[in-house]
Motif scaffolding. Structure first.
Motif, PDB file in Angstrom:
ATOM      1  N   ASP A  59      -8.958   4.616   0.337  1.00 39.31           N
ATOM      2  CA  ASP A  59      -7.619   4.977  -0.132  1.00 39.31           C
ATOM      3  C   ASP A  59      -6.544   4.941   0.943  1.00 39.31           C
ATOM      4  O   ASP A  59      -5.369   5.090   0.650  1.00 39.31           O
ATOM      5  CB  ASP A  59      -7.630   6.310  -0.891  1.00 39.31           C
ATOM      6  N   CYS A  60      -6.932   4.742   2.206  1.00 40.01           N
ATOM      7  CA  CYS A  60      -5.901   4.596   3.246  1.00 40.01           C
ATOM      8  C   CYS A  60      -6.538   3.923   4.463  1.00 40.01           C
ATOM      9  O   CYS A  60      -7.716   3.568   4.435  1.00 40.01           O
ATOM     10  CB  CYS A  60      -5.292   5.960   3.600  1.00 40.01           C
ATOM     11  N   GLY A  61      -5.744   3.774   5.521  1.00 43.96           N
ATOM     12  CA  GLY A  61      -6.231   3.135   6.746  1.00 43.96           C
ATOM     13  C   GLY A  61      -7.306   3.984   7.419  1.00 43.96           C
ATOM     14  O   GLY A  61      -7.407   5.182   7.198  1.00 43.96           O
TER      15      GLY A  61
ATOM     16  N   HIS B 220       0.851  -1.193   0.000  1.00 45.48           N
ATOM     17  CA  HIS B 220       0.000   0.000   0.000  1.00 45.48           C
ATOM     18  C   HIS B 220       0.881   1.236   0.000  1.00 45.48           C
ATOM     19  O   HIS B 220       1.899   1.289   0.677  1.00 45.48           O
ATOM     20  CB  HIS B 220      -0.912  -0.003   1.229  1.00 45.48           C
TER      21      HIS B 220
ATOM     22  N   CYS C 207       0.357   5.593   0.101  1.00 46.91           N
ATOM     23  CA  CYS C 207      -0.669   6.633   0.170  1.00 46.91           C
ATOM     24  C   CYS C 207      -0.108   7.982  -0.210  1.00 46.91           C
ATOM     25  O   CYS C 207       0.085   8.841   0.619  1.00 46.91           O
ATOM     26  CB  CYS C 207      -1.309   6.703   1.549  1.00 46.91           C
TER      27      CYS C 207
END
Ligand code: GLN
Ligand code: ZN
Length: 764
Positions: A735-737, A651, A653
């Motif tokens: 799109d992210c945590g 991942h 970002c």
């Protein structure tokens, strides 16, 4: 005599006093006068520290409530229209709250407006506010703060040297708004205000002004090189002496640009570019001062004073009093005082020097070169030599087994067993995922309860058994929620992690943690990077029991979750006694062990996050490939032990993939999840143009926003994605945590995301 000085001092305070005061002010718990008072107290303390150490100047202009680049924007009256500050600019005094609104969109007074963009300052983890520039923009001296601080220092009996971001670098860091134009058109207007600033400083009795021009260590287009000449020719009329400060790297092809400028002195970073020093000396001319940045301003290691003395002695002989000494760059990038560390063992502590200690090192080195060392200086020299010898020989640092293992690595170790196409087939069978599989990036909300439990455990108020039981309950909750939502590939939620680097560093050999080793990241936000002091090894599994437990709760595949080697390296203070690449490979091997254990425990997909891969890029393009080579190799070393059917995810970002798309593909992760939602999937163009071969999960909604993402919107985005990447290789994910969000936001958002995926499957 050799002048000793610094380019800047950390402003946050040894105990983050500035952060606390500023945040209290924003919350309304402290009034502006009290905030200003706290700032003044800190400045006075920092000048006192410089004076106590024996430096020849007190650095003024390095203080900022938020950011020193923002300070210059305010000084120049470059306040975007939306902040309604035209009257303040005209009157020559932009209010503090206006600056805060530029920085964060709101302040105790004034209308909220969209904050200015923030981005990393060169290759540091410090973020500056990007100056907004538009065609025809005019500039005017719009703040007296700097002059007030000069007067403040003088009144307290200090001799100020003023530090300011230089005009060309300020423009270089800016961004065109409202249509493209050449921002160098604005140079003359900007330089006019600088000239006025210098005049005013001269009137105040300031002798030296340091203009920071780190843009000179980057690849500059010819017109930018020429801009330097134009700007500094114009400024040479000023009645102050200018010290042109460059740092973070060598001047390279800008060397003759820099050494030809009509300035009184030049500062170079001899830590980052030691090989260039002699060339600079050859070209400095008969009158200019050369300030040598000899002490590391970017790292925490104690300086080798004996070696530096030997290295600099010939320079001293050539330059005499025209030699100045300083840390390589501003001390903004290191923690304040190693003396405050009560929990670090004495041996480790003796290897370190933070900002306060670097002042002493600078002064001692100057006096050693002058042959006027005091007994204290001799003692410091002897202590440094002894500490460095101990460090070089320490068994805590050098683990023969780690070195041997690294030496035995072959290219096969960083290659998966089969190419992606073969692996994909095996994984499809093993994981039985639908088209457009759904997943998340790793973390679920870090609730107040979770953080309270962690604090209680750390303080000894909660037993380890009870703490772990509570974290398991959080994991079970996250797994149940995901099953109920119908997500295809699950995560355990990372409840047990404080921070994605610290969590691993605490369990790896070779890492140390400070109590007060804070460094400003942006505004009031500080980070406390771990210190990698020795060979890295993994004494025991780090995440396996959590992932194993999470997998035991569900039949759906559960992703193991690791932070990648490059990101761990990038967000730490790294040892300076071996190449960064070597340290990175050591971390990679430790993570490889974890990957092996996760797979053995039945985890069928493992995500290795590398959000910091891009920010590690060197400042010079010529050095990119060498970095990317070892960065990619490190990732692959950590990931490549697994069977074809085990799926490796990664991942990232950030949003500028064009520059490094080749390296991203070379990671050969089976799946990459990335941030794209804010760019309308246009980002995927880079992947399409490159013919990116593996699977991609383009983030379909922005987790930074509290707004509920719309189903149709996400479907449309994914359809756009499918025009660029075959649907068989697309994933659906945020799109992210999600750690910064609340469950009340997360659940409906993910429910919509799952519905979007169902719609996509029906239409396929
Ligand atoms: N797995 C991490 C999380 O979800 C990734 C964080 C990041 O990308 N910075 O929180
Ligand atoms: Zn992310």
């Amino acid at each position: 005599m050799t002048v000793s000085h610094i380019l800047g001092y950390p402003r946050i305070g040894a105990f983050r006093e500035l952060k606390k005061a500023t945040e209290a002010y924003w919350k309304g718990d402290l009034d502006q006068a009290a905030l200003e008072q706290q700032a003044q107290k800190l400045r006075a303390a920092h000048w006192q520290a410089q004076s106590d150490a024996g430096l020849d100047f007190a650095s003024v202009g390095d203080f900022a409530f938020y950011d020193q680049v923002l300070n210059v924007s305010v000084l120049l009256g470059a306040v975007p229209e939306r902040f309604n500050a035209a009257a303040e600019v005209e009157q020559g005094e932009v209010a503090l709250d206006t600056a805060f609104r530029m920085a964060r969109g709101r302040a105790p007074s004034g209308e909220p407006a969209a904050a200015c963009e923030m981005t990393k300052y060169f290759d540091t983890n410090y973020h500056y506010l990007v100056p907004e520039l538009h065609q025809g923009q005019t500039f005017t001296l719009a703040s007296t703060r700097l002059f007030d601080e000069v007067a403040e220092a003088q009144a307290a009996g200090f001799t100020p040297k003023v530090a300011l971001t230089g005009p060309v670098t300020w423009l270089w860091l800016g961004k065109e708004k409202g249509g493209a134009f050449n921002r160098l058109e604005l140079l003359d207007g900007v330089v006019d205000v600088y000239a006025a600033v210098l005049t005013r400083l001269a009137e105040q009795g300031v002798a030296w002004v340091q203009l920071d021009e780190p843009a000179l260590v980057q690849d500059l287009p010819a017109e930018w090189q020429q801009a330097y000449e134009r700007a500094y020719n114009r400024l040479q009329a000023a009645a102050v002496k200018i010290l042109l400060a460059t740092y973070f790297g060598g001047l390279g092809d800008n060397l003759s640009v820099a050494t030809r400028l009509p300035v009184a002195g030049l500062h170079v970073d001899a830590v980052r570019a030691p090989g260039e020093l002699d060339h600079v000396v050859d070209r400095i001319g008969p009158h200019r001062v050369l300030s040598v940045g000899a002490i590391d301003g970017r790292n925490v290691w104690r300086a080798d004073l004996a070696a530096l003395r030997e290295r600099l002695q010939p320079l001293k002989a050539r330059l005499g009093d025209r030699l100045w000494l300083a840390p390589g760059c501003s001390l903004l990038h290191v923690p304040v005082d190693v003396g405050a560390e009560t929990d670090l063992d004495g041996e480790l502590k003796s290897w370190l020097a933070f900002a306060r200690q670097k002042l002493d090192e600078t002064v001692t080195l100057a006096r050693l070169l002058d042959g006027r060392a005091t007994a204290d200086d001799e003692q410091r020299l002897a202590d440094a030599t002894r500490a460095l010898e101990a460090r070089r020989a320490s068994a805590r640092i050098h683990r023969p087994a780690v070195a041997a293992r690294l030496a035995a690595v072959t290219s096969a170790d960083s290659r998966r067993g089969a190419p992606y196409a073969t692996r994909a087939k095996a994984q499809r069978e093993a994981l039985s995922l639908p088209l457009y599989p759904t997943t998340t990036i790793g973390s679920f909300p870090q609730t107040g309860d979770i953080r309270a439990d962690r604090r209680a455990h750390k303080n000894g108020d909660l037993s380890t058994a009870e703490y772990e039981a509570r974290m398991r309950a959080e994991i079970a909750y996250a797994v149940a929620r995901q099953e109920a939502l119908g997500i295809d590939m699950l995560v355990h939620g990372e409840a047990e992690r404080n921070d994605m680097v610290e969590y691993f560093g605490e369990q790896l050999d070779g890492f140390a943690f400070t109590r007060f080793g804070w460094v400003q990241s942006y505004g009031s936000r500080c980070v406390k990077p771990p210190v990698i002091f020795g060979d890295v090894a993994r004494p025991a599994p780090m995440t396996v029991r959590w992932s194993e437990y999470a997998q035991s709760l569900t039949d759906r595949p559960m992703k193991g979750m690791l932070t990648g080697p490059v990101t761990i390296l990038q967000w730490s203070f790294v040892r300076d006694d071996q190449p960064r690449a070597t340290t990175c490979r050591q971390i990679a091997l430790a993570l490889r062990d974890e990957v092996v254990d996760l797979e053995r425990a039945g985890v069928r997909a493992i995500q290795i996050d590398e959000p910091a891969l891009r920010e590690g890029l060197p400042l010079r393009r010529a050095e990119w490939q060498a970095y990317l080579d070892w960065a990619v190799e490190s990732f692959r070393l950590s990931a490549s032990s697994v069977a074809d059917a085990t799926q490796i995810h990664t991942h990232m970002c950030y949003s500028e993939f064009n520059d490094i798309i080749g390296a991203i593909a070379a990671l050969d992760a089976d799946v990459i999840t990335i941030e794209t939602s804010r760019s309308d999937m246009e980002l995927l163009d880079a992947f399409q143009n490159f013919a990116y071969p593996n699977e991609i999960g383009p983030g379909v909604y922005d987790i930074h926003s509290p707004n509920l993402p719309d189903i149709d919107w996400m479907v449309t985005l994914m359809e756009k994605a499918a025009e660029r990447i075959p649907a068989e290789r697309l994933w659906v994910n945020p799109d992210c945590g999600l750690k910064t969000r609340r469950w009340e936001e997360v659940e409906p958002a993910l429910a919509n995301m799952v519905k979007a995926a169902e719609t996509l499957r029906q239409r396929a």
